[in-house]
Design a protein around this motif. Structure first.
Motif, PDB file in Angstrom:
ATOM      1  N   HIS A   4       0.670  -0.908  -0.500  1.00 45.76           N
ATOM      2  CA  HIS A   4      -0.041  -0.084  -0.084  1.00 45.76           C
ATOM      3  C   HIS A   4       0.521   0.712  -0.223  1.00 45.76           C
ATOM      4  O   HIS A   4       1.651   1.460   0.987  1.00 45.76           O
ATOM      5  N   CYS A   5       0.484   2.007  -0.850  1.00 44.74           N
ATOM      6  CA  CYS A   5       1.050   3.546  -0.692  1.00 44.74           C
ATOM      7  C   CYS A   5       1.130   4.114   0.685  1.00 44.74           C
ATOM      8  O   CYS A   5       0.163   4.015   1.289  1.00 44.74           O
ATOM      9  N   HIS A   6       2.143   4.588   0.976  1.00 40.71           N
ATOM     10  CA  HIS A   6       2.213   5.319   2.617  1.00 40.71           C
ATOM     11  C   HIS A   6       1.513   6.120   2.258  1.00 40.71           C
ATOM     12  O   HIS A   6       1.248   6.743   3.833  1.00 40.71           O
ATOM     13  N   ARG A   7       1.241   6.503   1.459  1.00 39.46           N
ATOM     14  CA  ARG A   7       0.617   8.212   1.961  1.00 39.46           C
ATOM     15  C   ARG A   7      -0.844   7.740   1.273  1.00 39.46           C
ATOM     16  O   ARG A   7      -1.633   8.853   2.070  1.00 39.46           O
ATOM     17  N   CYS A   8      -1.570   7.651   0.538  1.00 40.75           N
ATOM     18  CA  CYS A   8      -2.589   6.899   0.200  1.00 40.75           C
ATOM     19  C   CYS A   8      -3.286   5.848   0.347  1.00 40.75           C
ATOM     20  O   CYS A   8      -4.346   5.539   0.265  1.00 40.75           O
ATOM     21  N   GLN A   9      -2.744   5.342   0.622  1.00 41.87           N
ATOM     22  CA  GLN A   9      -3.332   4.033   0.605  1.00 41.87           C
ATOM     23  C   GLN A   9      -3.542   3.052  -0.296  1.00 41.87           C
ATOM     24  O   GLN A   9      -4.563   2.404  -0.216  1.00 41.87           O
ATOM     25  N   SER A  27       6.179   2.398  -6.425  1.00 39.85           N
ATOM     26  CA  SER A  27       5.956   4.557  -6.996  1.00 39.85           C
ATOM     27  C   SER A  27       4.276   4.443  -7.085  1.00 39.85           C
ATOM     28  O   SER A  27       3.709   3.088  -7.450  1.00 39.85           O
ATOM     29  N   CYS A  28       3.685   5.231  -6.479  1.00 34.37           N
ATOM     30  CA  CYS A  28       2.407   5.500  -6.740  1.00 34.37           C
ATOM     31  C   CYS A  28       1.940   5.898  -8.145  1.00 34.37           C
ATOM     32  O   CYS A  28       1.841   7.035  -7.318  1.00 34.37           O
ATOM     33  N   PRO A  29       1.097   5.969  -8.819  1.00 30.32           N
ATOM     34  CA  PRO A  29       0.322   6.494  -9.415  1.00 30.32           C
ATOM     35  C   PRO A  29      -0.917   7.279  -9.153  1.00 30.32           C
ATOM     36  O   PRO A  29      -0.997   8.540 -10.042  1.00 30.32           O
ATOM     37  N   ALA A  30      -1.509   7.246  -7.942  1.00 27.92           N
ATOM     38  CA  ALA A  30      -2.290   7.718  -8.021  1.00 27.92           C
ATOM     39  C   ALA A  30      -1.832   9.013  -7.195  1.00 27.92           C
ATOM     40  O   ALA A  30      -2.148  10.593  -7.458  1.00 27.92           O
ATOM     41  N   SER A  31      -0.600   9.232  -6.141  1.00 29.65           N
ATOM     42  CA  SER A  31      -0.340  10.100  -5.357  1.00 29.65           C
ATOM     43  C   SER A  31       0.782  10.398  -6.047  1.00 29.65           C
ATOM     44  O   SER A  31       1.810  11.677  -5.476  1.00 29.65           O
ATOM     45  N   LEU A  32       1.164  10.059  -6.432  1.00 30.74           N
ATOM     46  CA  LEU A  32       3.230   9.894  -7.453  1.00 30.74           C
ATOM     47  C   LEU A  32       3.466   9.719  -6.586  1.00 30.74           C
ATOM     48  O   LEU A  32       4.689  10.186  -6.763  1.00 30.74           O
TER      49      LEU A  32
HETATM   50 ZN   LIG Z   1      -0.536   7.076  -3.597  1.00 30.45          ZN
END
Ligand SMILES: [Zn+2]
Length: 50
Positions: A4-9, A27-32
């Motif tokens: 899971h993304c640490h920023r937006c999960q 890398s998270c494509p949602a929150s970059l």
């Molecule tokens: Zn994210």
């Protein structure tokens, strides 16, 4: 293994190479957001926090 993304999960992160120390980066494509996964590989270390 779900990461899971640490920023937006979000859980649709993708691998983004490695750090110089050999830890996988994602890398998270949602929150970059780019982050490294270290706690997974140090799970047997009783001193790990968080
Ligand atoms: Zn994210």
């Amino acid at each position: 293994m779900l990461i899971h993304c640490h920023r937006c999960q979000a859980n649709n992160v993708y691998r983004y190479g490695k750090t110089p120390a050999g830890h996988a980066r994602h890398s998270c494509p949602a929150s970059l957001h780019v982050f490294q996964i270290t706690y997974i590989y140090q799970g047997r270390n009783p001193d790990i926090k968080g």
